[in-house]
Design an enzyme around this catalytic site. Structure first.
Site, PDB file in Angstrom:
ATOM      1  N   HIS A 287     -11.482   7.046 -13.148  1.00 57.59           N
ATOM      2  CA  HIS A 287     -11.586   6.397 -13.204  1.00 57.59           C
ATOM      3  C   HIS A 287     -10.578   4.925 -13.133  1.00 57.59           C
ATOM      4  O   HIS A 287     -10.989   3.816 -12.179  1.00 57.59           O
ATOM      5  CB  HIS A 287     -12.665   5.390 -15.020  1.00 57.59           C
ATOM      6  CG  HIS A 287     -13.543   6.079 -15.474  1.00 57.59           C
ATOM      7  ND1 HIS A 287     -13.309   6.866 -16.415  1.00 57.59           N
ATOM      8  CD2 HIS A 287     -14.749   6.418 -14.789  1.00 57.59           C
ATOM      9  CE1 HIS A 287     -14.463   7.869 -16.687  1.00 57.59           C
ATOM     10  NE2 HIS A 287     -15.212   7.299 -15.503  1.00 57.59           N
TER      11      HIS A 287
ATOM     12  N   LEU B 204     -11.376  15.560 -13.535  1.00 55.98           N
ATOM     13  CA  LEU B 204     -11.712  15.170 -15.064  1.00 55.98           C
ATOM     14  C   LEU B 204     -12.903  13.719 -14.982  1.00 55.98           C
ATOM     15  O   LEU B 204     -13.584  13.663 -14.143  1.00 55.98           O
ATOM     16  CB  LEU B 204     -10.308  13.260 -14.675  1.00 55.98           C
ATOM     17  CG  LEU B 204      -8.370  13.948 -14.590  1.00 55.98           C
ATOM     18  CD1 LEU B 204      -8.504  12.284 -14.678  1.00 55.98           C
ATOM     19  CD2 LEU B 204      -8.224  14.744 -16.111  1.00 55.98           C
TER      20      LEU B 204
HETATM   21  P1  AMP Z   1     -18.193   7.528 -14.433  1.00 51.25           P
HETATM   22  O1  AMP Z   1     -17.624   6.777 -16.032  1.00 51.25           O
HETATM   23  O2  AMP Z   1     -18.670   9.070 -15.245  1.00 51.25           O
HETATM   24  O3  AMP Z   1     -20.132   6.207 -14.630  1.00 51.25           O
HETATM   25  O4  AMP Z   1     -17.774   7.533 -13.814  1.00 51.25           O
HETATM   26  C1  AMP Z   1     -17.809   5.903 -12.810  1.00 51.25           C
HETATM   27  C2  AMP Z   1     -17.256   6.018 -11.672  1.00 51.25           C
HETATM   28  O5  AMP Z   1     -15.942   6.666 -11.429  1.00 51.25           O
HETATM   29  C3  AMP Z   1     -17.894   6.703 -10.324  1.00 51.25           C
HETATM   30  O6  AMP Z   1     -17.501   6.615  -9.886  1.00 51.25           O
HETATM   31  C4  AMP Z   1     -17.150   8.410 -10.596  1.00 51.25           C
HETATM   32  O7  AMP Z   1     -17.681   9.132  -9.194  1.00 51.25           O
HETATM   33  C5  AMP Z   1     -15.822   7.971 -10.732  1.00 51.25           C
HETATM   34  N1  AMP Z   1     -14.880   9.090 -11.305  1.00 51.25           N
HETATM   35  C6  AMP Z   1     -15.490   9.781 -12.811  1.00 51.25           C
HETATM   36  N2  AMP Z   1     -14.460  11.307 -12.722  1.00 51.25           N
HETATM   37  C7  AMP Z   1     -13.545  10.848 -11.716  1.00 51.25           C
HETATM   38  C8  AMP Z   1     -12.836  11.330 -11.164  1.00 51.25           C
HETATM   39  N3  AMP Z   1     -11.772  12.859 -12.004  1.00 51.25           N
HETATM   40  N4  AMP Z   1     -12.157  11.215 -10.007  1.00 51.25           N
HETATM   41  C9  AMP Z   1     -12.266  10.378  -8.951  1.00 51.25           C
HETATM   42  N5  AMP Z   1     -13.836   9.619  -9.723  1.00 51.25           N
HETATM   43  C10 AMP Z   1     -13.935   9.537 -10.927  1.00 51.25           C
END
Ligand code: AMP
Length: 279
Positions: free
Chosen positions: A37, A185
């Site tokens: 994130h 992650l």
């Molecule tokens: P989430 O909190 O899982 O909804 O993720 C929020 C944002 O963070 C989304 O755009 C995800 O694709 C991005 N995200 C989550 N994990 C990763 C990661 N390991 N690397 C890059 N972006 C991530």
């Protein structure tokens, strides 16, 4: 960093900023922030615009048998991390207010991607994500919004959705951030015990192995099937899908066409996804 919980106050603040010629970048998240994130937040900050991060665990994107009730929540730590990155505004919407907030009569478009891969096994996922992203875009009217390639399907879905609904928001992707063992992650990694973490390290190993094999011999089905078996031998409980798709999600991929390997597996009861670029 301003912490705003109310839609009206957020809009008032953003209107004022826009009047002073500021552009707005949005990074939507479900919190429990990790370096994945934060890499998106840093990228947004480098853009030099006002950065709004939203944290909202969106109940509508979870199925009834999924992990909504145990999804990790670490708001105080998240606030500290975002302050350290000098985020301008943290939007922490009230669940009831955002769920009942009416968008400017925008209907969600139905897109083909909702029927394959994650869309097929999690029928609530894309409609749920779409519902909240439309509300956030409608409320915040960001000039730029950032999404991680870790959830490449989501990034692609939002790009299509945003085009179809004619939002004036440029969708920008950020690369997948991994731990030292290559595990992408994810907030859901917190569910894994030590043994499961070791098993999870095989996801990227097998993705990279498949990519190497494809570069030598373009036999996607054969290679994927063999490596699915290998993953099960390594202790993965179940493979939801493991497919090669073009970057526009076509199934038949020619050699040298831009493509990615997409995978979703269960380790115990934890579902993890990953993808890598092949060509
Ligand atoms: P989430 O909190 O899982 O909804 O993720 C929020 C944002 O963070 C989304 O755009 C995800 O694709 C991005 N995200 C989550 N994990 C990763 C990661 N390991 N690397 C890059 N972006 C991530």
């Amino acid at each position: 960093m301003l912490i705003i919980k109310n839609i009206g106050s957020l809009q008032k603040k953003l209107d004022k900023l826009r009047k002073n010629n500021n552009k707005i970048s949005l990074v939507p998240t479900m919190g429990s922030l990790h370096e994945g994130h934060l890499s998106l937040v840093k990228k947004a900050k480098r853009g030099g615009r006002i950065v709004v991060v939203s944290i909202f665990i969106n109940p509508t994107q979870f199925g009834s048998n999924e992990d909504f009730n145990k999804y990790p929540k670490n708001t105080n730590k998240d606030i500290r991390l975002l302050k350290e990155l000098s985020v301008d505004i943290l939007f922490l919407p009230n669940e009831n207010e955002i769920l009942t907030h009416k968008t400017s009569q925008l209907k969600q478009a139905r897109l083909t991607i909702e029927k394959i891969l994650c869309g097929k096994s999690r029928p609530n996922y894309f409609p749920g994500v779409g519902k909240i992203i439309i509300k956030l875009f409608d409320i915040i009217k960001p000039n730029y919004a950032y999404f991680g390639e870790k959830d490449y399907q989501q990034y692609y879905f939002i790009k299509l959705l945003s085009n179809k609904l004619k939002f004036n928001t440029k969708i920008i992707s950020g690369m997948t951030i991994r731990d030292a063992h290559g595990l992408a992650l994810s907030s859901r990694n917190l569910y894994l015990n030590n043994k499961e973490k070791m098993i999870a390290q095989n996801i990227i190993k097998i993705l990279r192995k498949s990519k190497r094999e494809l570069s030598k011999k373009w036999k996607p089905l054969l290679i994927i099937n063999k490596n699915k078996n290998l993953l099960i031998q390594k202790g993965v409980s179940k493979i939801d899908y493991f497919e090669l798709r073009s970057e526009t999600f076509k199934k038949d991929v020619k050699k040298n066409e831009k493509a990615r390997l997409f995978i979703a597996v269960f380790i115990g009861s934890t579902r993890l996804i990953d993808n890598i670029k092949v060509n």
